[in-house]
Design an enzyme around this catalytic site. Structure first.
Site, PDB file in Angstrom:
ATOM      1  N   ASN A 199       0.865  -1.182   0.000  1.00 50.41           N
ATOM      2  CA  ASN A 199       0.000   0.000   0.000  1.00 50.41           C
ATOM      3  C   ASN A 199       0.900   1.229   0.000  1.00 50.41           C
ATOM      4  OD1 ASN A 199      -1.781   2.082   0.468  1.00 50.41           O
ATOM      5  ND2 ASN A 199      -2.415   1.373   2.501  1.00 50.41           N
ATOM      6  N   TRP A 200       1.032   1.858  -1.159  1.00 53.35           N
ATOM      7  CA  TRP A 200       1.910   3.014  -1.260  1.00 53.35           C
ATOM      8  C   TRP A 200       1.357   4.243  -0.570  1.00 53.35           C
ATOM      9  CZ3 TRP A 200       4.417   3.376  -6.875  1.00 53.35           C
ATOM     10  CH2 TRP A 200       5.197   2.231  -7.073  1.00 53.35           C
ATOM     11  N   LYS A 201       0.083   4.238  -0.220  1.00 52.27           N
ATOM     12  CA  LYS A 201      -0.586   5.371   0.409  1.00 52.27           C
ATOM     13  C   LYS A 201      -0.387   6.641  -0.450  1.00 52.27           C
ATOM     14  CE  LYS A 201      -0.168   3.123   4.897  1.00 52.27           C
ATOM     15  NZ  LYS A 201       0.087   3.247   6.345  1.00 52.27           N
ATOM     16  N   HIS A 259      -9.384   1.045   5.282  1.00 50.74           N
ATOM     17  CA  HIS A 259      -8.096   1.245   5.956  1.00 50.74           C
ATOM     18  C   HIS A 259      -8.301   2.172   7.160  1.00 50.74           C
ATOM     19  CE1 HIS A 259      -3.955   2.376   6.754  1.00 50.74           C
ATOM     20  NE2 HIS A 259      -3.607   1.314   6.069  1.00 50.74           N
ATOM     21  N   GLU A 310      -6.634   4.499   8.279  1.00 52.79           N
ATOM     22  CA  GLU A 310      -6.402   5.915   8.007  1.00 52.79           C
ATOM     23  C   GLU A 310      -7.639   6.573   7.378  1.00 52.79           C
ATOM     24  OE1 GLU A 310      -1.643   5.038   7.538  1.00 52.79           O
ATOM     25  OE2 GLU A 310      -2.888   5.230   5.757  1.00 52.79           O
ATOM     26  N   GLU A 328      -4.765  -4.916  10.784  1.00 56.81           N
ATOM     27  CA  GLU A 328      -3.747  -3.879  10.937  1.00 56.81           C
ATOM     28  C   GLU A 328      -4.003  -3.132  12.242  1.00 56.81           C
ATOM     29  OE1 GLU A 328      -3.801  -1.447   7.227  1.00 56.81           O
ATOM     30  OE2 GLU A 328      -2.009  -2.596   6.811  1.00 56.81           O
ATOM     31  N   GLY A 338       3.051   2.312  10.736  1.00 53.69           N
ATOM     32  CA  GLY A 338       4.008   3.416  10.602  1.00 53.69           C
ATOM     33  C   GLY A 338       4.834   3.696  11.836  1.00 53.69           C
ATOM     34  N   SER A 351       3.867  -2.195  10.220  1.00 52.79           N
ATOM     35  CA  SER A 351       5.329  -2.266  10.412  1.00 52.79           C
ATOM     36  C   SER A 351       5.940  -3.597  10.010  1.00 52.79           C
ATOM     37  CB  SER A 351       5.676  -1.914  11.867  1.00 52.79           C
ATOM     38  OG  SER A 351       5.376  -0.557  12.116  1.00 52.79           O
ATOM     39  N   GLY A 355       3.094  -1.203   4.143  1.00 53.14           N
ATOM     40  CA  GLY A 355       3.096   0.217   3.807  1.00 53.14           C
ATOM     41  C   GLY A 355       4.490   0.675   3.412  1.00 53.14           C
ATOM     42  N   GLY A 356       5.183   1.304   4.333  1.00 53.11           N
ATOM     43  CA  GLY A 356       6.475   1.918   4.041  1.00 53.11           C
ATOM     44  C   GLY A 356       7.467   1.017   3.343  1.00 53.11           C
TER      45      GLY A 356
HETATM   46  O1  LIG Z   1      -1.007   0.704   6.778  1.00 47.95           O
HETATM   47  C1  LIG Z   1      -0.265  -0.189   6.406  1.00 47.95           C
HETATM   48  C2  LIG Z   1      -0.548  -0.915   5.145  1.00 47.95           C
HETATM   49  O2  LIG Z   1      -1.860  -0.659   4.690  1.00 47.95           O
HETATM   50  C3  LIG Z   1       0.984  -0.549   7.152  1.00 47.95           C
HETATM   51  O3  LIG Z   1       1.909   0.512   6.997  1.00 47.95           O
HETATM   52  P1  LIG Z   1       3.418   0.310   7.520  1.00 47.95           P
HETATM   53  O4  LIG Z   1       3.904  -0.988   6.903  1.00 47.95           O
HETATM   54  O5  LIG Z   1       4.154   1.509   7.024  1.00 47.95           O
HETATM   55  O6  LIG Z   1       3.321   0.215   9.021  1.00 47.95           O
END
Ligand SMILES: O=C(CO)COP(=O)(O)O
Length: 251
Positions: free
Chosen positions: A12-14, A99, A101, A169, A175, A214, A235-236
């Site tokens: 997920n590149w967000k 998600h 967020e 999640e 993050g 993470s 994510g990251g």
């Molecule tokens: O929200 C996430 C994937 O959708 C997880 O993000 P991180 O891997 O950066 O913690």
């Protein structure tokens, strides 16, 4: 003993990446082609502005492309929103819905998430439905109840022939570099599996339960070896192809 389900490793590149980021799709394609047979399915969910070009770059490769959200309506007066059929038209096969967020930043309820998942299914996309507790809920001992309610109210009543995919999640792990203990991941994924089997029977047994929060090359193997963990939502660590590839081959 449940037959091992083919893992799904999703990135997920967000809200990250402009045209130059498409080089990471090309790099990931090269790494996958050099590696030959990979057990996992691979999905990258870039920003909507890159989706069509990412799908073009991934064409003929093992990389699926997905969206990060979709509107619940098929079309209409929703300025700035994107429908599931638009994502499909741009080359998406999957879409993340619910998600944390978006649940937090946009006040999305589980009922909204269910409507989005139903819209995704109706358009021919595979929804990845996100659930997860906050740190306060974890500390209060209500994580199972919170995640259970999110599953009960976010999932459509039926998925037809589409594989059910739920991503656990924990909000406090996203993050932050922090993750639950392996025991806590195992407990929550077993809890989710039991709920899905109770509601969907066999489709619950073959549901893919992804862990997200993470996930890094350093912890991926242990997490992905955990019972009832059938992949990861990253994510990251998905933003750089080499890091994401290390997680893919750890499955
Ligand atoms: O929200 C996430 C994937 O959708 C997880 O993000 P991180 O891997 O950066 O913690």
């Amino acid at each position: 003993m449940q037959e091992r389900l083919r893992p799904l490793i999703a990135g997920n590149w967000k809200m990250n990446g402009t045209g130059a980021a498409l080089e990471q799709i090309a790099r990931l394609r090269t790494l996958l082609e050099e590696a030959g047979d990979i057990d996992s399915e691979v999905l990258v969910c870039p920003p909507a502005t890159l989706l069509h070009r990412a799908a073009q770059g991934a064409e003929g490769s093992p990389i699926h492309i997905g969206g990060q959200d979709c509107h619940a309506d098929p079309s209409g007066a929703h300025t700035g929103d994107i429908s599931a059929s638009m994502l499909l038209d741009a080359g998406a096969s999957h879409v993340i819905v619910g998600h944390s967020e978006r649940r937090a930043d946009h006040g999305e309820t589980s009922q909204t998430v269910r409507a989005k998942a139903e819209a995704a299914l109706a358009a021919g996309l595979v929804p990845i439905i996100c659930v997860g507790e906050t740190e306060a809920e974890r500390l209060a001992g209500t994580a199972n109840q919170v995640v259970g309610d999110q599953i009960d109210f976010s999932l459509p009543d039926t998925f037809g022939e589409t594989t059910i995919i739920v991503a656990y999640e924990p909000v406090w792990a996203i993050g932050t570099g922090r993750t639950p203990t392996i025991e806590d991941i195992a407990q929550m994924h077993a809890h989710m599996r039991a709920l899905l089997v109770a509601h969907f029977g066999g489709a619950g047994e073959t549901a893919l339960l992804l862990y997200g929060g993470s996930v890094k090359p350093s912890n991926a193997e242990e997490i992905l070896r955990t019972a009832n963990v059938n992949g990861a939502l990253v994510g990251g660590a998905s933003l750089l192809a080499d890091d994401f590839f290390s997680i893919i081959v750890a499955a």
